[in-house]
Structure formats: C-alpha cells, structure tokens
Design an enzyme around this catalytic site. Structure first.
Site, short mmCIF file in Angstrom:
data_model
loop_
_atom_site.label_atom_id
_atom_site.label_comp_id
_atom_site.label_asym_id
_atom_site.label_seq_id
_atom_site.Cartn_x
_atom_site.Cartn_y
_atom_site.Cartn_z
N HIS A 190 68.71 45.15 -45.92
CA HIS A 190 69.72 45.52 -44.71
C HIS A 190 68.86 43.57 -44.00
O HIS A 190 69.93 44.11 -42.02
CB HIS A 190 69.35 46.48 -43.80
CG HIS A 190 69.67 47.81 -44.27
ND1 HIS A 190 71.09 48.40 -43.79
CD2 HIS A 190 69.62 48.93 -45.35
CE1 HIS A 190 71.39 49.21 -44.91
NE2 HIS A 190 70.39 49.14 -45.63
N ASP A 399 70.30 36.97 -38.47
CA ASP A 399 71.07 38.09 -38.68
C ASP A 399 70.68 38.76 -39.78
O ASP A 399 72.22 37.94 -40.10
CB ASP A 399 71.10 39.29 -37.07
CG ASP A 399 71.79 40.07 -37.14
OD1 ASP A 399 70.90 40.68 -37.09
OD2 ASP A 399 72.20 40.60 -35.56
O1 F6P Z 1 67.84 46.88 -39.75
C1 F6P Z 1 67.05 46.49 -39.62
C2 F6P Z 1 65.88 47.53 -39.56
O2 F6P Z 1 64.90 47.90 -39.86
C3 F6P Z 1 66.23 49.08 -40.36
O3 F6P Z 1 65.42 49.60 -41.16
C4 F6P Z 1 66.26 50.20 -38.93
O4 F6P Z 1 66.53 51.49 -38.81
C5 F6P Z 1 66.46 49.11 -36.90
O5 F6P Z 1 66.60 47.89 -38.17
C6 F6P Z 1 65.72 49.38 -36.56
O6 F6P Z 1 64.12 48.73 -36.60
P1 F6P Z 1 63.03 50.29 -36.76
O7 F6P Z 1 62.48 51.36 -37.46
O8 F6P Z 1 61.97 49.51 -36.64
O9 F6P Z 1 62.76 50.76 -34.91
#
Ligand code: F6P
Length: 494
Positions: A190, A399
């Site tokens: 992602h 991003d």
């Molecule tokens: O999109 C990248 C990401 O790390 C996802 O895996 C996650 O849902 C989102 O960002 C939010 O990040 P975190 O789980 O570290 O709060």
C-alpha cells in the site's frame, strides 16, 4: 469497460465481483498489521472502533461483501478472544470474522514503531536520512511476521485465497509458501516501492525480496513501483525473470508482478454526499467560515504528506495576492498518527508553529486564514467537508496512492470543486482533470493553488466530470476484480 454507461453501471450498481464466484472459490483470508476495527475489552465486552487509513477504507467494503476472515493486530494490549464476529449492525453487509493477534509492548515497539515505521516507512517514501535500522527491530520484525504466518496457517483451509497486505508483513508470503506450497497467495503493497538505489539502503533488502516472492502475485499501486520491483529482482537476486511479462521464476513457480491502483467505494461516497443531511452540514460549514473560498487538506499527520510545504505555499499565495486575505480559508484536518514516533511529534510541533505564524500575519481580516483541526472525523462528516470545500489540496511529498483525492471527486456529486494534486502521489497519473503541483517547488505550488482558486465554474465542472468519470469506473470493486483475476490466472497458467 470503456464507455460512460458501463462506468455508471459499475460505479453505481451492485459490485460486479460478487457475480463471479469463480474468482473466489474458497474463503478470503486477509492479513494486515491492523484489523479494520481496533478492539479492546470494556467490562469483559469487546468494543470496536473503526480504523483510519487507506487500507481499511479500501478493504472493509470488500470483505463486507464477500465475507471471510481478517487477521491482524487489535491495536490494544487486551487479551481478546480467538475470533470475534463482526456483525452487520457495525456497518458490514455480510458478517465477517476478525482473528485478533495479540502483540506484546516489546513487539509493538520494535516491529511496528521500530522496523516498520522508523525504518521501512521513511525509506520507501524516499526519506532515506530518516530511516533507522537496527538488529533488535529487525529480529522482532521477523518474529512478528512468523507470528502472523503461523496464525494464517492455522486458519487456512484448502481453496482459500490468502491475501497479505503492506510493508509490515513483507516476509509472510515466503513463510506461508514453505508450509503451504499449493496455496494461492497474493500480496499487495500500500506504499511506494522505491528505486533499487533507495531500497539498498535497507540492510535486509534481499530478505524482503525473498519474502515477497513467496506470493503468486505481488501487487503495487502503479507501474512505476512494479518496475522498481522488477529492477530490484534483476539487480539483487539470481532469479530468472521476464520483464515484458512481469514474471519472476522462483524454482518451479512463476511469480507475477503487477500494478493495481487501489480505489474507494465510489457509490458509497456519492450516496453519502447526495444525502440532504450532508448538504445541510456542508452549508453549515460554509456559513461558519466567512471566506469566499474554502480550501481543504485531509491527511493522517505524517511528514510524507507535505503539510508544512502546503502551508508555506498558502502563506506565499496570501502574501502575493492580498485581495485573498480575509476571503480565503484553508481547513487542514490532520488525524493523529504514530504519535510515539519522534518524527511525528516534531512534525506536529512544526505545523502548529506555522499555523500560528500564518494566523498572526493574515488573521484579523474577515475569516481566519487557516483552521487546523488535529483529529479524525467519521466518514459522513468528512464528506460534508468535501462538499463544502472549493478546493482540495492533496500535495504529499510522496504517497503510495492517496485516497483522499478520490474521495473528494466521488463526493462532488454537484460536479463543483477543484482538486490540486502532487505529482508524487500515486493517484496523480489516473486523475486527469486535477491541477498538478510539485510540492518541493513552493512558489510553483502557490501559483497553482491560486490558479485553482481562480478557475471559473465551467472549467471546474469540466475538470470534475473527468475526475468523477475515472474514479467511478476505477472503483474499489474494479481493483479487487483485477487483482483476483490476475492471481487466479497465475495458478491456472502454471
Ligand atoms: O497505507 C499505509 C498504512 O500504513 C496502512 O497500512 C495503515 O492502515 C495506515 O497507513 C495507517 O497507519 P497506522 O496503522 O500506522 O496507523
């Protein structure tokens, strides 16, 4: 699906993927660092709270339609039951199961905050000076990946499709492959996959490639990331590969590499946006600010999102175009994120100081120049902000995709509003109709934001129609169907 009526059907009808059951013969086993809902215990009862971030926004509607099991960390240290059923009442169309993985504080510190978010995250977003790698973090990353793999293996039944997500779990596919040689395994990243020069800064780059190559299909958001991955395979491994077909030969197996731009449930956002309550809330927001023009930024508070640079550009624009002072308000919504990581705390302080400075310079004449809101909002309220804003500023320094840009377009059922997008957001290539900026060029960005402010109604409508057309066609079900078709084809061609 090229013409408009197809796009309409796809965007606003039943998700087509449900109709083709051959794509999903067994169950769906999704694994990601976090579950889509944070779980904790209160008086012995499990309490759910929906998570933020692109991954959850994208996958929750899918598994809500297909059913299945989602394996991930709970977000708390409470000892939760082995399985929790997520019922329709909580927003899902079909019940699905959550399989919570309990992590210790030490694991969260070194695997999640450490290797994943102080190491891989900055590096893969090209912030190589910020990337910190050390042995303890790496060993814990390996151990937690093993924990996830064991939980998936215990849950697995023949015929299931295992789909592993994101940079926290890049070793899992190979661990699964060892135990389940015939399983159908997909992996989707992602975040960006960087160029090989950057990747090599990671002392464990080769192990990461080996881990990912355990999957049948390794998916990225855009071609550039898939090409970077192929370059890394070519440069850092001995595997044979066919670049044109994006195939890597791993022993007897063929691993397919592809790009699948992730998206949103277009219809869901458009439906919320069209509700009279949303329109009323949007009007309330417009009335609250005295400004003629409202610009909006919505991000997790993260240094990759370019919030400081965005604020600098706004400051410069207000300086160069004094007629906008008192007539222009920028609302920045920043959801708190990874608050235990120093770089995030620093960023927060930097943003608050800059908001203070801009307010000091340009406040006092009509509406406030900046309204900074340091918290997340439920989807319904966000959509009201999208509808209220004349411009959305999506200007990350880097991003993977950026779903806010797509949510903004989906929410503009009135075909009004302008999108300003960074050329370093994965979504940029798809979203023709947006005004493109380079967030490292503050003066250029200030001019482009000004250009967006000055667009006439007709031009905005034309651009917004283009944006909505592409997002309605390339929605989250389109993404899922493309990924599933590709993963199925790898096995059937073997
Ligand atoms: O999109 C990248 C990401 O790390 C996802 O895996 C996650 O849902 C989102 O960002 C939010 O990040 P975190 O789980 O570290 O709060």
């Amino acid at each position: 699906m090229e013409n408009e009526s197809d796009a309409r059907e796809h965007g606003q009808g039943e998700p087509r993927v449900l109709l083709d059951e051959r794509l999903l013969p067994g169950r769906f086993l999704i694994a990601s660092n976090r579950l889509p809902y944070a779980l904790k215990l209160e008086d012995g009862e499990v309490v759910f709270q929906r998570g933020a971030g692109g991954l959850v926004t994208a996958l929750d509607p899918i598994i809500s339609h297909t059913g299945g099991v989602w394996i991930g960390w709970t977000g708390s240290y409470d000892q939760l039951p082995e399985k929790v059923l997520l019922k329709k009442g909580l927003g899902s169309v079909q019940d699905y199961e959550l399989k919570p993985l309990n992590l210790t504080q030490q694991e969260v510190e070194h695997y999640y905050l450490g290797h994943s978010n102080r190491g891989i995250w900055p590096l893969f977003h090209y912030f190589q000076q910020r990337a910190e790698f050390n042995r303890e973090q790496w060993q814990t990353y390996q151990a937690v990946n093993r924990k996830f793999a064991d939980a998936i293996i215990a849950e697995y039944r023949e015929g299931d499709l295992v789909w592993v997500h994101d940079y926290h779990l890049m070793l899992v596919p190979a661990m699964l492959r060892e135990a389940l040689p015939d399983a159908l395994i997909g992996f989707f990243l992602h975040i960006p996959f960087p160029s090989v020069e950057i990747l090599q800064v990671d002392p464990h780059a080769e192990e990461i490639l080996r881990g990912l190559l355990g999957a049948d299909l390794v998916g990225f958001h855009i071609d550039r990331y898939a090409h970077n991955f192929m370059d890394a395979v070519a440069g850092l491994t001995d595997h044979r590969y066919r670049r044109g077909e994006q195939l890597v030969e791993v022993g007897q197996r063929a691993v397919k590499v592809g790009s699948f731009p992730i998206s949103i449930d277009f219809k869901h956002f458009a439906d919320i946006a069209a509700m009279p309550e949303t329109e009323a809330k949007a009007q309330e927001i417009r009335d609250h600010y005295q400004a003629k023009t409202i610009a909006l930024g919505v991000d997790r508070l993260d240094y990759t999102k370019g919030i400081l640079e965005r604020l600098e550009a706004i400051e410069l624009m207000l300086e160069k175009h004094p007629e906008l002072q008192g007539n222009f308000t920028f609302i920045q919504i920043s959801a708190p994120s990874r608050t235990k990581v120093h770089a995030y705390q620093q960023m927060r302080e930097g943003i608050e100081q800059m908001v203070g400075r801009i307010t000091g310079r340009f406040g006092g004449k009509g509406g406030a120049p900046v309204d900074y809101r340091y918290h997340g909002y439920p989807q319904e309220e966000l959509v009201a902000f999208y509808r209220a804003a004349d411009l959305a500023l999506v200007t990350p320094l880097r991003d993977g995709m950026n779903l806010v840009a797509k949510e903004y377009a989906a929410s503009r059922v009135d075909e009004d509003g302008a999108l300003v997008i960074s050329k370093f957001a994965g979504a940029y290539g798809e979203l023709r109709g947006a005004i493109v900026v380079n967030p490292y060029d503050i003066e250029g960005m200030a001019e482009s934001i000004y250009q967006a402010v000055m667009l006439d109604r007709e031009e905005k409508r034309r651009r917004m129609q283009r944006l909505r057309k592409v997002v309605s066609r390339n929605d989250i079900y389109w993404w899922l169907e493309r990924f599933l078709r590709e993963v199925a084809s790898v096995k059937s061609n073997a």
